[in-house]
Scaffold this motif. Structure first.
Motif, short mmCIF file in Angstrom:
data_model
loop_
_atom_site.label_atom_id
_atom_site.label_comp_id
_atom_site.label_asym_id
_atom_site.label_seq_id
_atom_site.Cartn_x
_atom_site.Cartn_y
_atom_site.Cartn_z
N LEU A 6 -3.91 12.76 -2.45
CA LEU A 6 -3.40 12.87 -1.09
C LEU A 6 -2.29 11.88 -0.78
O LEU A 6 -1.65 11.99 0.27
CB LEU A 6 -4.55 12.65 -0.09
CG LEU A 6 -5.63 13.72 -0.05
CD1 LEU A 6 -6.82 13.24 0.75
CD2 LEU A 6 -5.07 15.00 0.54
N PHE A 7 -2.08 10.90 -1.65
CA PHE A 7 -1.12 9.85 -1.32
C PHE A 7 -0.40 9.36 -2.56
O PHE A 7 -0.92 9.44 -3.67
CB PHE A 7 -1.85 8.68 -0.64
CG PHE A 7 -0.95 7.81 0.20
CD1 PHE A 7 -0.19 8.34 1.23
CD2 PHE A 7 -0.86 6.45 -0.05
CE1 PHE A 7 0.64 7.55 2.00
CE2 PHE A 7 -0.04 5.64 0.72
CZ PHE A 7 0.72 6.19 1.75
N ARG A 8 0.80 8.86 -2.35
CA ARG A 8 1.67 8.44 -3.44
C ARG A 8 1.12 7.20 -4.16
O ARG A 8 0.41 6.38 -3.57
CB ARG A 8 3.06 8.12 -2.90
CG ARG A 8 3.10 6.89 -2.00
CD ARG A 8 4.51 6.49 -1.62
NE ARG A 8 5.14 7.45 -0.75
CZ ARG A 8 4.96 7.51 0.57
NH1 ARG A 8 4.12 6.68 1.17
NH2 ARG A 8 5.59 8.42 1.30
N HIS A 9 1.52 7.03 -5.40
CA HIS A 9 1.24 5.81 -6.16
C HIS A 9 2.42 4.84 -6.09
O HIS A 9 2.25 3.64 -6.29
CB HIS A 9 0.95 6.14 -7.62
CG HIS A 9 -0.39 6.79 -7.82
ND1 HIS A 9 -1.51 6.09 -8.19
CD2 HIS A 9 -0.78 8.09 -7.68
CE1 HIS A 9 -2.54 6.93 -8.27
NE2 HIS A 9 -2.11 8.13 -7.97
N GLU A 10 3.61 5.38 -5.82
CA GLU A 10 4.80 4.54 -5.70
C GLU A 10 5.82 5.27 -4.85
O GLU A 10 5.74 6.49 -4.65
CB GLU A 10 5.38 4.22 -7.08
CG GLU A 10 5.81 5.46 -7.86
CD GLU A 10 6.30 5.15 -9.25
OE1 GLU A 10 6.90 6.05 -9.88
OE2 GLU A 10 6.10 4.01 -9.72
N TYR A 11 6.76 4.51 -4.32
CA TYR A 11 7.83 5.12 -3.56
C TYR A 11 8.82 5.81 -4.50
O TYR A 11 9.19 5.26 -5.53
CB TYR A 11 8.59 4.06 -2.76
CG TYR A 11 7.79 3.41 -1.66
CD1 TYR A 11 7.53 4.07 -0.46
CD2 TYR A 11 7.32 2.11 -1.80
CE1 TYR A 11 6.83 3.47 0.56
CE2 TYR A 11 6.61 1.48 -0.78
CZ TYR A 11 6.36 2.16 0.41
OH TYR A 11 5.65 1.55 1.42
N GLY B 48 0.80 -1.22 0.00
CA GLY B 48 0.00 0.00 0.00
C GLY B 48 0.83 1.27 0.00
O GLY B 48 0.28 2.36 0.17
N THR B 49 2.12 1.16 -0.19
CA THR B 49 3.08 2.28 -0.18
C THR B 49 2.98 3.12 1.10
O THR B 49 3.15 4.34 1.07
CB THR B 49 2.96 3.19 -1.42
OG1 THR B 49 1.65 3.81 -1.44
CG2 THR B 49 3.18 2.43 -2.71
N LEU B 50 2.69 2.47 2.23
CA LEU B 50 2.65 3.19 3.50
C LEU B 50 4.06 3.65 3.86
O LEU B 50 5.06 3.13 3.38
CB LEU B 50 2.08 2.32 4.61
CG LEU B 50 0.64 1.81 4.41
CD1 LEU B 50 0.13 1.21 5.72
CD2 LEU B 50 -0.30 2.88 3.91
N ASP B 51 4.13 4.65 4.72
CA ASP B 51 5.42 5.25 5.06
C ASP B 51 6.25 4.40 5.99
O ASP B 51 7.46 4.24 5.77
CB ASP B 51 5.19 6.63 5.67
CG ASP B 51 4.73 7.64 4.64
OD1 ASP B 51 5.59 8.28 4.03
OD2 ASP B 51 3.51 7.76 4.42
N ALA B 52 5.64 3.87 7.05
CA ALA B 52 6.47 3.19 8.04
C ALA B 52 5.66 2.18 8.85
O ALA B 52 4.42 2.26 8.95
CB ALA B 52 7.13 4.20 8.98
N ARG C 173 14.06 9.65 6.10
CA ARG C 173 14.29 11.09 6.29
C ARG C 173 13.78 11.87 5.07
O ARG C 173 13.11 12.90 5.21
CB ARG C 173 15.77 11.36 6.53
CG ARG C 173 16.15 12.80 6.84
CD ARG C 173 17.63 12.90 7.19
NE ARG C 173 17.92 12.21 8.44
CZ ARG C 173 17.83 12.77 9.64
NH1 ARG C 173 17.45 14.04 9.74
NH2 ARG C 173 18.11 12.10 10.74
N GLU C 174 14.07 11.41 3.87
CA GLU C 174 13.59 12.06 2.65
C GLU C 174 12.07 11.97 2.55
O GLU C 174 11.40 12.93 2.17
CB GLU C 174 14.22 11.39 1.42
CG GLU C 174 15.72 11.61 1.28
CD GLU C 174 16.33 10.75 0.21
OE1 GLU C 174 17.27 11.22 -0.46
OE2 GLU C 174 15.87 9.60 0.03
N ARG C 175 11.54 10.82 2.93
CA ARG C 175 10.10 10.61 2.79
C ARG C 175 9.31 11.53 3.73
O ARG C 175 8.23 12.00 3.40
CB ARG C 175 9.76 9.15 3.07
CG ARG C 175 8.33 8.75 2.67
CD ARG C 175 8.14 7.27 2.77
NE ARG C 175 9.17 6.57 2.00
CZ ARG C 175 9.69 5.40 2.35
NH1 ARG C 175 9.31 4.80 3.46
NH2 ARG C 175 10.62 4.85 1.61
#
Length: 436
Positions: free
Chosen positions: A407-412, A48-52, A418-420
């Motif tokens: 509102l949210f990314r399709h891919e990393y 789901g390309t979640l952050d963490a 840190r960049e994210r």
């Protein structure tokens, strides 16, 4: 913080935030001591390309193991397993400043940051659990002020060690709690060193967050409370000479999702039927520091329960949770002209101090969008009722809605956490040669 998308972490609490999560999951209770379980949750989150991937910690037996399988694995061990199973997902581990050593912790987390190619973060907390104190030979937990004085210095030592690794220098620290001479046997990680997260809701915790944290795990129940907290922490950061963008505000969000609202309500009703009698009453009583068993459930909520504590420092549990719930209940009491009952409060606030959404994927997306666009949150720490289904439906049905809304990314696209999170890079400081 990044204005491109909402930050979304998944907070992996055992088998889920629900007190009957193991029954919702369909998994055996001992799944929480298997690395494959956490690796699979990480793979779902990354799909789901979640952050963490966010882990709590409590170095003691936390709950009655007959009712709930208190997680037994140590956080960095789990995160190393998740790191091996994923490529992009961030790794946030909770480790206490009360019971750890700053040099050992700094090396352990910087090692995790290296093996994950710059995806690690540390959620620094002060532990108030008496059982944990007993495990470390303490007859009593230090009071809140003492815990935060140690935490302030602890974080400074850890960050100094990480920065020294980037500089190629040594640390010479003399403080009230720690004396450190030397350096870690590591250089900088691909992101320099891990991010720092803070989860304290007390005045001391918010001050510590404003001074040191890159992200705050907050507990706010209403949009108005979220807006106030957001501005308070951002303003505190600027008072310490930092940019507002140096710190992300990430409230907890409990999600109980169905394909329709009716399906979600049925899922919640089933969980309430399965939980132990009296669970909500004891849980809410602990948060509010009152024995609620003496009151009739259908009488108006007792107003004195919401009054300020005589001695907040004597309250050993979370002041942030208490403040959040007190405000939430008080708002309901006011809105109903004093007719709000204890039974209604148990239904709404009996299972935690975080905001909860029971509804369809669209309703969950609506809440996320409302808070993000209003400026009450930079993102959320998601707390599904049960794994894996609670996370799978978020990834498969909520994430596409957020993507369609921009509102949210399709891919990393970023390589490090840190960049994210939109945090500036770590720079090695120039070493001034000693005069001879």
């Amino acid at each position: 913080m990044s204005d491109k998308h909402v930050i979304l972490n998944v907070n992996v609490l055992d088998l889920g935030i629900s007190p009957v999560a193991w029954q919702l999951s369909g998994l055996p209770k001992d799944a929480v001591v298997c690395g494959d379980y956490f690796a699979e949750i990480g793979r779902i989150a990354e799909r789901g390309t979640l952050d963490a991937f966010f882990l709590a910690d409590n170095p003691a037996l936390r709950e009655n193991p007959r009712l709930r399988p208190g997680r037994a694995l140590e956080p960095t061990t789990i995160l190393a397993t998740v790191a091996a199973a994923t490529t992009h997902l961030g790794l946030i581990g909770t480790l206490s400043t009360t019971f750890n050593d700053p040099v050992e912790l700094a090396e352990r987390l910087l090692s995790l940051d290296h093996i994950s190619a710059g995806r690690a973060a540390w959620n620094a907390v002060t532990t108030y659990n008496l059982a944990a104190g007993g495990n470390f030979g303490l007859a009593a937990i230090p009071d809140r002020g003492a815990r935060y004085r140690r935490a302030d210095e602890f974080i400074d030592v850890v960050v100094a060690l990480w920065q020294a690794a980037a500089d190629g220098t040594a640390v010479n620290h003399r403080g009230a709690h720690f004396q450190v001479d030397g350096r870690l046997p590591l250089g900088p990680s691909p992101q320099g060193y891990p991010l720092v997260v803070q989860a304290g809701g007390s005045p001391q915790g918010r001050a510590l967050a404003g001074r040191t944290a890159n992200a705050v795990f907050s507990a706010e129940l209403s949009l108005s409370a979220g807006l106030e907290h957001y501005e308070q922490v951002k303003r505190t950061a600027t008072e310490f000479g930092r940019s507002r963008d140096d710190i992300a505000i990430l409230p907890g969000l409990i999600t109980i999702i169905g394909s329709t609202n009716a399906e979600a309500e049925a899922r919640y009703a089933l969980a309430r039927e399965l939980q132990e009698p009296g669970h909500e009453l004891s849980r809410l009583g602990a948060v509010l520091a009152h024995d609620l068993g003496q009151y009739d459930l259908d009488d108006p909520f007792p107003p004195h329960v919401l009054e300020d504590l005589d001695d907040p420092d004597a309250f050993s549990a979370s002041l942030g949770f208490r403040e959040s719930v007190v405000r939430g209940v008080a708002d309901r009491v006011a809105a109903t002209g004093g007719r709000y009952t204890l039974r209604e409060a148990l239904l709404e606030f009996g299972n935690g101090g975080h905001r909860r959404v029971i509804g369809s994927p669209e309703e969950v997306a609506d809440t996320i969008e409302e808070w993000f666009r209003a400026g009450a949150a930079d993102g959320f720490n998601l707390m599904p009722d049960g794994f894996p289904s609670g996370l799978e439906i978020f990834v498969d049905e909520v994430v596409p809605i957020l993507r369609r809304r921009g509102l949210f990314r399709h891919e990393y696209t970023e390589t490090t956490l840190r960049e994210r999170f939109g945090i500036g890079p770590v720079h090695a400081r120039a070493v001034v040669p000693a005069h001879t």
